[in-house]
Design a protein around this motif. Structure first.
Motif, PDB file in Angstrom:
ATOM      1  N   THR A 231     -41.741   0.474  21.755  1.00 64.04           N
ATOM      2  CA  THR A 231     -40.893  -0.368  21.003  1.00 64.04           C
ATOM      3  C   THR A 231     -40.729  -1.264  19.692  1.00 64.04           C
ATOM      4  OG1 THR A 231     -41.700  -2.175  22.534  1.00 64.04           O
ATOM      5  CG2 THR A 231     -39.820  -1.656  24.015  1.00 64.04           C
ATOM      6  N   ARG A 232     -42.629  -0.936  19.199  1.00 64.73           N
ATOM      7  CA  ARG A 232     -42.465  -1.988  18.609  1.00 64.73           C
ATOM      8  C   ARG A 232     -42.234  -1.149  17.212  1.00 64.73           C
ATOM      9  NH1 ARG A 232     -48.663  -2.861  19.716  1.00 64.73           N
ATOM     10  NH2 ARG A 232     -47.823  -1.730  22.108  1.00 64.73           N
ATOM     11  N   PHE A 233     -41.864   0.645  17.691  1.00 60.11           N
ATOM     12  CA  PHE A 233     -41.496   1.357  16.669  1.00 60.11           C
ATOM     13  C   PHE A 233     -40.613   1.435  16.074  1.00 60.11           C
ATOM     14  CE2 PHE A 233     -45.708   3.131  17.874  1.00 60.11           C
ATOM     15  CZ  PHE A 233     -46.776   1.929  16.849  1.00 60.11           C
ATOM     16  N   VAL A 234     -39.378   0.991  16.700  1.00 60.33           N
ATOM     17  CA  VAL A 234     -38.387   0.760  16.970  1.00 60.33           C
ATOM     18  C   VAL A 234     -37.844  -1.148  16.397  1.00 60.33           C
ATOM     19  CG1 VAL A 234     -37.650   2.304  18.338  1.00 60.33           C
ATOM     20  CG2 VAL A 234     -37.101   0.580  18.775  1.00 60.33           C
ATOM     21  N   LYS A 235     -38.666  -2.134  16.544  1.00 63.12           N
ATOM     22  CA  LYS A 235     -38.057  -3.149  16.438  1.00 63.12           C
ATOM     23  C   LYS A 235     -37.183  -3.638  15.180  1.00 63.12           C
ATOM     24  CE  LYS A 235     -39.676  -8.254  16.974  1.00 63.12           C
ATOM     25  NZ  LYS A 235     -40.941  -9.411  17.173  1.00 63.12           N
ATOM     26  N   GLY A 236     -36.224  -4.303  14.865  1.00 62.17           N
ATOM     27  CA  GLY A 236     -35.138  -4.633  13.782  1.00 62.17           C
ATOM     28  C   GLY A 236     -34.969  -3.311  13.458  1.00 62.17           C
TER      29      GLY A 236
ATOM     30  N   ASP B 287     -34.094  -1.314  19.760  1.00 57.85           N
ATOM     31  CA  ASP B 287     -33.907  -3.042  20.136  1.00 57.85           C
ATOM     32  C   ASP B 287     -32.713  -2.968  20.855  1.00 57.85           C
ATOM     33  OD1 ASP B 287     -33.250  -5.269  19.053  1.00 57.85           O
ATOM     34  OD2 ASP B 287     -35.396  -5.027  17.251  1.00 57.85           O
ATOM     35  N   ASN B 288     -32.978  -3.544  21.490  1.00 61.42           N
ATOM     36  CA  ASN B 288     -31.647  -4.318  22.624  1.00 61.42           C
ATOM     37  C   ASN B 288     -30.661  -4.798  21.412  1.00 61.42           C
ATOM     38  OD1 ASN B 288     -33.923  -6.227  23.147  1.00 61.42           O
ATOM     39  ND2 ASN B 288     -31.909  -7.369  22.905  1.00 61.42           N
ATOM     40  N   LEU B 289     -30.946  -5.398  20.008  1.00 67.12           N
ATOM     41  CA  LEU B 289     -29.973  -6.851  19.204  1.00 67.12           C
ATOM     42  C   LEU B 289     -29.557  -5.688  18.325  1.00 67.12           C
ATOM     43  CD1 LEU B 289     -32.078  -9.965  18.850  1.00 67.12           C
ATOM     44  CD2 LEU B 289     -30.015  -9.248  20.478  1.00 67.12           C
ATOM     45  N   VAL B 290     -29.708  -4.548  17.870  1.00 63.53           N
ATOM     46  CA  VAL B 290     -29.567  -3.452  17.193  1.00 63.53           C
ATOM     47  C   VAL B 290     -28.480  -2.435  17.395  1.00 63.53           C
ATOM     48  CG1 VAL B 290     -30.644  -2.518  15.029  1.00 63.53           C
ATOM     49  CG2 VAL B 290     -31.572  -4.214  15.455  1.00 63.53           C
ATOM     50  N   LYS B 291     -29.747  -1.094  17.589  1.00 61.32           N
ATOM     51  CA  LYS B 291     -28.901   0.020  18.350  1.00 61.32           C
ATOM     52  C   LYS B 291     -28.374  -0.657  19.678  1.00 61.32           C
ATOM     53  CE  LYS B 291     -27.966   4.254  17.913  1.00 61.32           C
ATOM     54  NZ  LYS B 291     -26.591   4.683  17.551  1.00 61.32           N
ATOM     55  N   GLY B 292     -28.860  -1.377  20.276  1.00 55.98           N
ATOM     56  CA  GLY B 292     -28.456  -1.990  21.818  1.00 55.98           C
ATOM     57  C   GLY B 292     -27.169  -2.666  22.044  1.00 55.98           C
TER      58      GLY B 292
ATOM     59  N   GLU C 146     -30.222   0.827   7.103  1.00 54.15           N
ATOM     60  CA  GLU C 146     -31.566   1.752   6.704  1.00 54.15           C
ATOM     61  C   GLU C 146     -33.039   0.770   6.975  1.00 54.15           C
ATOM     62  OE1 GLU C 146     -28.795   1.591   4.517  1.00 54.15           O
ATOM     63  OE2 GLU C 146     -27.805   2.933   4.043  1.00 54.15           O
ATOM     64  N   GLN C 147     -32.412   0.082   7.778  1.00 50.55           N
ATOM     65  CA  GLN C 147     -34.142  -0.681   8.148  1.00 50.55           C
ATOM     66  C   GLN C 147     -34.522   0.253   8.583  1.00 50.55           C
ATOM     67  OE1 GLN C 147     -30.975  -2.205   8.435  1.00 50.55           O
ATOM     68  NE2 GLN C 147     -30.452  -4.025   7.983  1.00 50.55           N
ATOM     69  N   ILE C 148     -36.451   0.335   8.408  1.00 51.62           N
ATOM     70  CA  ILE C 148     -37.786   0.680   9.139  1.00 51.62           C
ATOM     71  C   ILE C 148     -37.991  -0.164   9.613  1.00 51.62           C
ATOM     72  CG2 ILE C 148     -40.036   2.074   8.698  1.00 51.62           C
ATOM     73  CD1 ILE C 148     -37.384   3.172   7.684  1.00 51.62           C
ATOM     74  N   ALA C 149     -38.629   0.262  10.693  1.00 46.29           N
ATOM     75  CA  ALA C 149     -38.916  -0.740  12.174  1.00 46.29           C
ATOM     76  C   ALA C 149     -40.009  -1.812  11.685  1.00 46.29           C
ATOM     77  CB  ALA C 149     -39.824  -0.667  13.772  1.00 46.29           C
ATOM     78  N   LEU C 150     -40.250  -3.505  11.377  1.00 51.22           N
ATOM     79  CA  LEU C 150     -40.567  -4.629  11.561  1.00 51.22           C
ATOM     80  C   LEU C 150     -41.914  -4.415  12.757  1.00 51.22           C
ATOM     81  CD1 LEU C 150     -38.272  -6.960  11.823  1.00 51.22           C
ATOM     82  CD2 LEU C 150     -38.630  -6.114   9.894  1.00 51.22           C
ATOM     83  N   PHE C 151     -42.971  -3.178  11.699  1.00 46.65           N
ATOM     84  CA  PHE C 151     -44.669  -3.479  11.971  1.00 46.65           C
ATOM     85  C   PHE C 151     -45.180  -4.080  11.672  1.00 46.65           C
ATOM     86  CE2 PHE C 151     -48.224  -0.957  13.340  1.00 46.65           C
ATOM     87  CZ  PHE C 151     -48.070  -1.798  14.811  1.00 46.65           C
TER      88      PHE C 151
ATOM     89  N   ALA D 129     -34.143  17.703  21.170  1.00 49.28           N
ATOM     90  CA  ALA D 129     -34.070  18.131  19.645  1.00 49.28           C
ATOM     91  C   ALA D 129     -32.768  19.030  18.783  1.00 49.28           C
ATOM     92  CB  ALA D 129     -35.618  19.025  19.455  1.00 49.28           C
ATOM     93  N   ASP D 130     -32.848  19.754  19.944  1.00 47.16           N
ATOM     94  CA  ASP D 130     -30.851  20.298  18.800  1.00 47.16           C
ATOM     95  C   ASP D 130     -30.222  19.830  18.889  1.00 47.16           C
ATOM     96  OD1 ASP D 130     -33.177  22.664  18.495  1.00 47.16           O
ATOM     97  OD2 ASP D 130     -32.296  23.678  20.367  1.00 47.16           O
ATOM     98  N   PHE D 131     -29.538  18.971  20.174  1.00 45.81           N
ATOM     99  CA  PHE D 131     -28.750  18.328  19.940  1.00 45.81           C
ATOM    100  C   PHE D 131     -28.866  16.924  19.391  1.00 45.81           C
ATOM    101  CE2 PHE D 131     -26.127  14.724  21.694  1.00 45.81           C
ATOM    102  CZ  PHE D 131     -24.781  15.459  22.380  1.00 45.81           C
ATOM    103  N   TYR D 132     -29.967  16.838  18.926  1.00 44.16           N
ATOM    104  CA  TYR D 132     -30.346  15.300  17.735  1.00 44.16           C
ATOM    105  C   TYR D 132     -30.802  16.276  16.770  1.00 44.16           C
ATOM    106  CZ  TYR D 132     -28.587  12.120  21.852  1.00 44.16           C
ATOM    107  OH  TYR D 132     -27.886  11.778  22.692  1.00 44.16           O
ATOM    108  N   LYS D 133     -31.021  17.216  16.463  1.00 41.05           N
ATOM    109  CA  LYS D 133     -31.062  16.586  14.621  1.00 41.05           C
ATOM    110  C   LYS D 133     -30.177  17.060  13.307  1.00 41.05           C
ATOM    111  CE  LYS D 133     -32.154  21.992  12.679  1.00 41.05           C
ATOM    112  NZ  LYS D 133     -32.018  23.066  12.564  1.00 41.05           N
ATOM    113  N   GLY D 134     -30.739  16.256  12.815  1.00 42.49           N
ATOM    114  CA  GLY D 134     -29.592  15.771  12.004  1.00 42.49           C
ATOM    115  C   GLY D 134     -29.524  14.183  12.211  1.00 42.49           C
ATOM    116  N   GLU D 135     -29.095  13.935  13.321  1.00 44.11           N
ATOM    117  CA  GLU D 135     -28.430  12.152  13.286  1.00 44.11           C
ATOM    118  C   GLU D 135     -29.514  11.408  12.627  1.00 44.11           C
ATOM    119  OE1 GLU D 135     -26.139  11.230  15.258  1.00 44.11           O
ATOM    120  OE2 GLU D 135     -25.045  13.194  15.858  1.00 44.11           O
ATOM    121  N   PRO D 136     -28.962  10.431  12.509  1.00 49.92           N
ATOM    122  CA  PRO D 136     -29.616   9.862  11.382  1.00 49.92           C
ATOM    123  C   PRO D 136     -30.551   8.555  12.193  1.00 49.92           C
ATOM    124  CG  PRO D 136     -27.390   9.095  11.080  1.00 49.92           C
ATOM    125  CD  PRO D 136     -27.386  10.539  11.748  1.00 49.92           C
ATOM    126  N   PHE D 137     -30.059   8.160  13.520  1.00 52.17           N
ATOM    127  CA  PHE D 137     -30.387   6.997  14.137  1.00 52.17           C
ATOM    128  C   PHE D 137     -30.748   7.457  15.850  1.00 52.17           C
ATOM    129  CE2 PHE D 137     -27.134   4.564  11.293  1.00 52.17           C
ATOM    130  CZ  PHE D 137     -28.453   4.444  10.551  1.00 52.17           C
TER     131      PHE D 137
END
Length: 351
Positions: free
Chosen positions: A289-294, A318-323, A345-350, A269-277
């Motif tokens: 997985t459904r909450f990061v899809k797309g 998502d293996n095709l996006v962040k991956g 900035e897209q939010i996940a597709l759910f 939590a400390d390491f990634y504080k402020g990280e956008p992704f």
């Protein structure tokens, strides 16, 4: 060229990661796609290959040899492993001004001997390997900003590196006790026609593959060992599951004395504080997985195990996006001096 926009080429635009790059860049406010290549489909339109792009005005698919490099600022290489080294070498020889983000494995391993061991042939561009920067943005942001060549990490490795490297660096876990049980959607295997990827072969089942020998192990060894300052060899087993997108890594770690799940969660939590992704969920919450899809997000959960010195860390992307393509665009933004989140900035597709 639109005034003030960077001119972008995508090599290998007919594959899944190439198409994902087009999807993300088509509405990116700071770039213009000026060249798309696909040797076997040269002459066709992008809409012929991927009909979802029919409403867009995009360049025709051409061969790599037909690209006018004088009109390109940055290129993405979404080509098969083992082919990119020579391609990038030729491009840099003719157009050294160009920046490159390579989505293959060809420049990810810093040690050419390790590359030859895992990929079965000598590295074909040793001088370029020396300048390549490994593109996990959250770990190498400052180096990426100055890079000419960025080696975009693998999907499994991104998903397993993000939660584990900060824990190793903080001394919160024992590096010799890391077990990664990871699952991937079918798009992780690419778009080539393969019998093992037919619907009837994949649906209603699940299987491990590359057991004890998957090439992404070399990236994990490299990054975990760098974080620990000594050799680290994690256990890693990938599985193919019948879904289109997603990587889901369940990671079992052993903590140092008095650390426990609370300490592991605090470090992340400390390491990634402020990280956008990268989003670290509340302690005990399990990502899906459904909450990061797309999206370009990585979700990380920390869960207590029954034994006080064991913790379960679950990471999903998502293996095709962040991956893959999303992280590549994130790298492009840094290399070209754009705000890092631009176009992502897209939010996940759910659902």
């Amino acid at each position: 060229m639109t005034e003030g926009r960077a001119r972008i080429a995508i090599l290998g635009a007919s594959g899944y990661t190439g198409a994902e790059l087009v999807r993300l860049l088509a509405r990116h406010p700071r770039v213009e796609i000026v060249a798309l290549t696909a040797d076997r489909k040269a002459g066709q339109s992008m809409a012929d290959v991927f009909p979802q792009f029919a409403p867009l005005t995009l360049p025709k698919l051409i061969t790599i040899d037909e690209v006018d490099w004088t009109g390109v600022d940055l290129a993405f290489c979404a080509l098969p492993h083992g082919t990119t080294q020579q391609v990038i070498k030729r491009v840099f020889e003719s157009a050294p001004h160009i920046k490159m983000v390579d989505l293959s494995a060809d420049f990810r391993l810093r040690d050419p001997g390790v590359y030859e061991q895992w990929y079965g042939h000598p590295h074909q561009a040793l001088e370029l390997q020396q300048e390549a920067v490994y593109g996990v943005v959250e770990l190498y942001r400052s180096d990426i900003r100055k890079a000419r060549l960025v080696a975009n990490p693998g999907c499994y490795t991104t998903t397993a590196i993000l939660p584990v490297v900060p824990l190793i660096e903080a001394g919160a876990i024992e590096p010799d006790h890391i077990v990664i049980d990871a699952k991937s959607g079918v798009t992780g295997a690419g778009r080539s026609a393969k019998e093992s990827l037919l619907y009837a072969e994949v649906t209603d089942g699940m299987h491990a593959y590359g057991v004890g020998s998957h090439r992404h192990m070399a990236e994990l060894d490299q990054e975990y060992s760098k974080a620990a300052g000594r050799t680290v060899v994690p256990s890693f087993t990938p599985h193919l599951i019948p879904m289109t997108r997603g990587i889901y890594a369940t990671i079992y770690v052993k903590t140092g004395a008095g650390v426990g799940a609370e300490g592991v969660h605090r470090v992340l939590a400390d390491f990634y504080k402020g990280e956008p992704f990268v989003h670290v969920l509340p302690l005990g919450q399990v990502p899906q997985t459904r909450f990061v899809k797309g999206s370009n997000m990585a979700f990380i959960g920390v869960i207590k195990d029954r034994a006080p010195d064991r913790v379960i860390v679950i990471s999903t992307t998502d293996n095709l996006v962040k991956g893959a393509s999303g992280q590549a665009v994130q790298n492009m933004n840094l290399v070209l001096g754009f705000p890092e989140t631009t176009g992502l900035e897209q939010i996940a597709l759910f659902p």
